[in-house]
Design a protein around this motif. Structure first.
Motif, short mmCIF file in Angstrom:
data_model
loop_
_atom_site.label_atom_id
_atom_site.label_comp_id
_atom_site.label_asym_id
_atom_site.label_seq_id
_atom_site.Cartn_x
_atom_site.Cartn_y
_atom_site.Cartn_z
N PHE A 1 0.85 -1.18 0.00
CA PHE A 1 0.00 0.00 0.00
C PHE A 1 0.89 1.24 0.00
O PHE A 1 2.01 1.21 0.51
N ARG A 2 0.36 2.31 -0.56
CA ARG A 2 1.17 3.53 -0.70
C ARG A 2 0.43 4.75 -0.16
O ARG A 2 -0.76 4.93 -0.39
N GLU A 3 1.19 5.59 0.52
CA GLU A 3 0.69 6.87 1.04
C GLU A 3 1.58 7.97 0.47
O GLU A 3 2.79 8.00 0.73
N TRP A 4 0.99 8.86 -0.34
CA TRP A 4 1.77 9.94 -0.93
C TRP A 4 1.96 11.09 0.06
O TRP A 4 1.06 11.41 0.82
N SER A 5 3.14 11.67 0.04
CA SER A 5 3.49 12.80 0.92
C SER A 5 3.10 12.52 2.36
O SER A 5 2.31 13.25 2.97
N PRO A 6 3.65 11.46 2.95
CA PRO A 6 3.27 11.11 4.32
C PRO A 6 3.77 12.13 5.33
O PRO A 6 4.75 12.85 5.09
N THR A 7 3.10 12.17 6.46
CA THR A 7 3.52 13.04 7.55
C THR A 7 4.38 12.23 8.52
O THR A 7 4.43 10.99 8.46
N VAL A 8 5.06 12.92 9.42
CA VAL A 8 5.89 12.23 10.42
C VAL A 8 5.06 11.27 11.27
O VAL A 8 5.48 10.13 11.52
N PRO A 9 3.87 11.68 11.76
CA PRO A 9 3.06 10.72 12.54
C PRO A 9 2.69 9.47 11.75
O PRO A 9 2.63 8.38 12.31
N GLN A 10 2.44 9.62 10.45
CA GLN A 10 2.12 8.45 9.63
C GLN A 10 3.31 7.51 9.52
O GLN A 10 3.17 6.29 9.59
N VAL A 11 4.50 8.09 9.34
CA VAL A 11 5.72 7.28 9.26
C VAL A 11 5.91 6.51 10.56
O VAL A 11 6.17 5.29 10.57
N GLU A 12 5.79 7.21 11.68
CA GLU A 12 5.98 6.57 12.99
C GLU A 12 4.95 5.47 13.22
O GLU A 12 5.28 4.36 13.70
N ALA A 13 3.69 5.74 12.88
CA ALA A 13 2.63 4.75 13.12
C ALA A 13 2.87 3.48 12.32
O ALA A 13 2.67 2.36 12.84
N LYS A 14 3.30 3.62 11.08
CA LYS A 14 3.52 2.43 10.25
C LYS A 14 4.69 1.60 10.78
O LYS A 14 4.65 0.36 10.75
N ILE A 15 5.72 2.25 11.27
CA ILE A 15 6.87 1.50 11.81
C ILE A 15 6.49 0.79 13.10
O ILE A 15 6.83 -0.38 13.31
N ARG A 16 5.77 1.47 13.96
CA ARG A 16 5.38 0.85 15.23
C ARG A 16 4.40 -0.31 15.01
O ARG A 16 4.29 -1.20 15.86
N ALA A 17 3.73 -0.33 13.88
CA ALA A 17 2.76 -1.39 13.60
C ALA A 17 3.41 -2.65 13.03
O ALA A 17 2.75 -3.68 12.90
N LEU A 18 4.69 -2.58 12.66
CA LEU A 18 5.35 -3.76 12.10
C LEU A 18 5.36 -4.91 13.10
O LEU A 18 5.65 -4.71 14.29
N ASP A 19 5.03 -6.10 12.62
CA ASP A 19 5.06 -7.27 13.51
C ASP A 19 5.81 -8.46 12.92
O ASP A 19 5.95 -9.49 13.56
N GLY A 20 6.31 -8.33 11.68
CA GLY A 20 7.07 -9.41 11.08
C GLY A 20 6.22 -10.55 10.56
O GLY A 20 6.76 -11.48 9.96
N GLN A 21 4.93 -10.51 10.76
CA GLN A 21 4.04 -11.56 10.29
C GLN A 21 3.11 -11.02 9.21
O GLN A 21 3.25 -11.36 8.04
N GLU A 22 2.18 -10.17 9.60
CA GLU A 22 1.26 -9.59 8.63
C GLU A 22 1.75 -8.25 8.12
O GLU A 22 1.57 -7.92 6.95
N ARG A 23 2.34 -7.46 9.00
CA ARG A 23 2.89 -6.16 8.62
C ARG A 23 4.41 -6.28 8.68
O ARG A 23 5.00 -6.30 9.76
N THR A 24 5.01 -6.35 7.48
CA THR A 24 6.40 -6.82 7.42
C THR A 24 7.44 -5.77 7.02
O THR A 24 8.61 -5.89 7.37
N LEU A 25 7.02 -4.74 6.27
CA LEU A 25 8.02 -3.82 5.72
C LEU A 25 7.44 -2.43 5.56
O LEU A 25 6.30 -2.26 5.12
N VAL A 26 8.24 -1.43 5.90
CA VAL A 26 7.91 -0.02 5.65
C VAL A 26 9.05 0.57 4.82
O VAL A 26 10.22 0.44 5.20
#
Length: 251
Positions: free
Chosen positions: A126-151
């Motif tokens: 999935f893609r988010e154009w012109s992301p904000t800092v909170p969006q970047v942080e939220a996606k990284i914190r959501a990584l779990d190595g199973q379903e959410r694997t890469l940012v």
């Protein structure tokens, strides 16, 4: 296209056009016929070259059928008509080639201005154009190595990849310019030895323990990258060839 190349190509084009015009005028034909024997092949040659596809075949076809066309147009009454036609085609090709290169350069400009965030969920990207800092942080914190694997965060030619490591730790790759292999780097702790398994979806690979960072440091580095800043939270960094031995291809 460099300025020097443009100057050379322009100079060659002008010389060919001048020779073509001189050849046509030597025949003492009416002005409109002189211009036709120069302008028409110049324009057609430029169009073929600017298209960038099949230009060579187009030039060869023009040369092959040019003489019959000259006969039909009544332009073969003077002996240098053939030279004028051929030289005009060459001049047009140089002009079209420069136009094609400029179009290609303009076509790559949006790539240099890209700014987007990609994240993989259950094998889909999935893609988010012109992301904000909170969006970047939220996606990284959501990584779990199973379903959410890469940012992956892309800014111009720069790129940052974060994937989930072992026991809630992460592996991070950063490049100031992906076109330069030497610009890749990743935080490292030389004092940490041994290997651990890093999971990227269904793929599990051993990674040096010293290359893992916690989520706070991953967020810090990613936030700095998003803001165009640089941080060095680790005592050392792996750079260039070292990083490429570890980083898989996410492109």
């Amino acid at each position: 296209m460099s300025q020097t190349t443009a100057i050379w190509n322009s100079g060659i084009m002008v010389v060919f056009l001048a020779l073509a015009l001189a050849s046509a005028m030597r025949g003492f034909t009416p002005t409109h016929l002189v211009l036709s024997s120069v302008v028409l092949p110049f324009v057609v040659g430029a169009v073929f070259a600017a298209m960038g596809r099949g230009w060579l075949l187009g030039v060869l076809m023009l040369v092959a059928v040019g003489i019959p066309l000259l006969d039909v147009a009544g332009l073969t009454n003077f002996p240098l008509a053939r030279a004028a036609w051929f030289l005009s085609v060459l001049a047009g090709w140089f002009a079209g080639a420069m136009i094609g290169q400029l179009r290609g350069q303009r076509g790559t400009e949006p790539e240099a201005k890209q700014h987007h965030l990609d994240w993989d969920v259950r094998g889909k990207s999935f893609r988010e154009w012109s992301p904000t800092v909170p969006q970047v942080e939220a996606k990284i914190r959501a990584l779990d190595g199973q379903e959410r694997t890469l940012v992956s965060l892309v800014k111009g030619h720069g790129r940052l990849d974060v994937c989930h490591g072992a026991a809630g730790r992460f592996v991070l790759f950063e490049a100031g310019d992906v076109r330069d292999d030497a610009s890749w780097r990743m935080p490292a702790k030389p004092t940490d030895v041994g290997e651990v398994e890093v999971r990227l979806g269904n793929v599990v690979a051993p990674v040096n323990r010293g290359l893992l960072i916690d989520v706070e440091k991953a967020v810090t580095i990613a936030t700095a990258f998003e803001l165009g800043k640089s941080v060095r939270p680790e005592p050392d960094w792996w750079e260039g060839a070292q990083v490429l031995t570890v980083r898989p291809s996410f492109d």
